[in-house]
Design a protein around this motif. Structure first.
Motif, PDB file in Angstrom:
ATOM      1  N   SER A 122       0.836  -1.200   0.000  1.00  0.00           N
ATOM      2  CA  SER A 122       0.000   0.000   0.000  1.00  0.00           C
ATOM      3  C   SER A 122       0.873   1.254   0.000  1.00  0.00           C
ATOM      4  N   LEU A 123       1.894   1.279   0.864  1.00  0.00           N
ATOM      5  CA  LEU A 123       2.793   2.428   0.925  1.00  0.00           C
ATOM      6  C   LEU A 123       3.547   2.598  -0.392  1.00  0.00           C
ATOM      7  N   LEU A 124       4.061   1.509  -0.935  1.00  0.00           N
ATOM      8  CA  LEU A 124       4.791   1.575  -2.201  1.00  0.00           C
ATOM      9  C   LEU A 124       3.897   2.108  -3.316  1.00  0.00           C
ATOM     10  N   GLN A 146      -2.147   9.039   7.312  1.00  0.00           N
ATOM     11  CA  GLN A 146      -3.443   9.620   7.644  1.00  0.00           C
ATOM     12  C   GLN A 146      -4.564   8.910   6.892  1.00  0.00           C
ATOM     13  N   SER A 147      -4.308   8.511   5.659  1.00  0.00           N
ATOM     14  CA  SER A 147      -5.331   7.821   4.870  1.00  0.00           C
ATOM     15  C   SER A 147      -5.664   6.450   5.438  1.00  0.00           C
ATOM     16  N   ARG A 148      -4.746   5.866   6.203  1.00  0.00           N
ATOM     17  CA  ARG A 148      -4.959   4.548   6.801  1.00  0.00           C
ATOM     18  C   ARG A 148      -5.808   4.631   8.060  1.00  0.00           C
ATOM     19  N   GLY A 149      -5.941   5.827   8.621  1.00  0.00           N
ATOM     20  CA  GLY A 149      -6.758   6.003   9.822  1.00  0.00           C
ATOM     21  C   GLY A 149      -6.252   5.155  10.967  1.00  0.00           C
ATOM     22  N   GLY A 162       6.264  14.133  11.471  1.00  0.00           N
ATOM     23  CA  GLY A 162       5.231  15.165  11.456  1.00  0.00           C
ATOM     24  C   GLY A 162       5.518  16.291  12.421  1.00  0.00           C
ATOM     25  N   ASP A 163       6.755  16.369  12.929  1.00  0.00           N
ATOM     26  CA  ASP A 163       7.131  17.458  13.823  1.00  0.00           C
ATOM     27  C   ASP A 163       7.220  18.756  13.039  1.00  0.00           C
ATOM     28  N   SER A 210       1.189  13.063  17.400  1.00  0.00           N
ATOM     29  CA  SER A 210       0.045  12.315  17.885  1.00  0.00           C
ATOM     30  C   SER A 210       0.360  11.281  18.956  1.00  0.00           C
ATOM     31  N   GLY A 211       1.609  11.074  19.298  1.00  0.00           N
ATOM     32  CA  GLY A 211       1.925  10.133  20.357  1.00  0.00           C
ATOM     33  C   GLY A 211       2.323   8.766  19.863  1.00  0.00           C
TER      34      GLY A 211
END
Length: 138
Positions: free
Chosen positions: A22-24, A79-82, A109-110, A121-122
């Motif tokens: 999916s990432l690729l 983000q799209s993976r939720g 994401g810093d 987001s932790g």
């Protein structure tokens, strides 16, 4: 920018190959990365399968535009993976330690001015900097 940066993405979990595919696919479809990032599939050694599995996605970046855009594309994929986002280990290898750390911050994401890895987001941890490479889990 240094000569080139390498970023390795590895996923854990029962469907780690599906997540890496999916990432690729996401990164390959991102038009803003074309010509700036070369993507490679790394198969596990000795998988013994007819079709090779997928162990790692390797992104080789040779332009400043790629260094800036790849983290944005990665974060958009996450983000799209939720809530289904798997644990992903990211390893950045380059010749300039400051550049490696800056890329790791962007992948987490810093904000550009942040010096630590605890502002998002932790689900990230601080980078482990060994001089010319760094890792972060996200």
């Amino acid at each position: 920018m240094s000569e080139r940066l390498q970023i390795r993405f590895e996923a854990q979990g029962p469907d780690h190959e599906g997540e890496l595919r999916s990432l690729l696919g996401w990164l390959a479809d991102d038009r803003s990365l074309r010509g700036h990032v070369r993507l490679e599939r790394i198969a596990p050694v000795g998988s013994g399968r007819m079709s090779p599995g997928l162990e790692t996605v390797l992104a080789v970046i040779s332009t400043t535009a790629g260094v800036l855009q790849l983290p944005l594309s990665f974060l958009a994929w996450r983000q799209s993976r939720g809530h289904r986002t798997p644990p992903v280990t990211v390893q950045v290898v380059g010749t300039d330690p400051a550049e490696v750390e800056a890329v790791l911050r962007r992948l987490r994401g810093d904000a550009p001015g942040d010096s630590g890895g605890s502002a998002d987001s932790g689900d990230s941890r601080d980078a482990e900097d060994s001089g010319d490479s760094g890792e972060a889990a996200s």
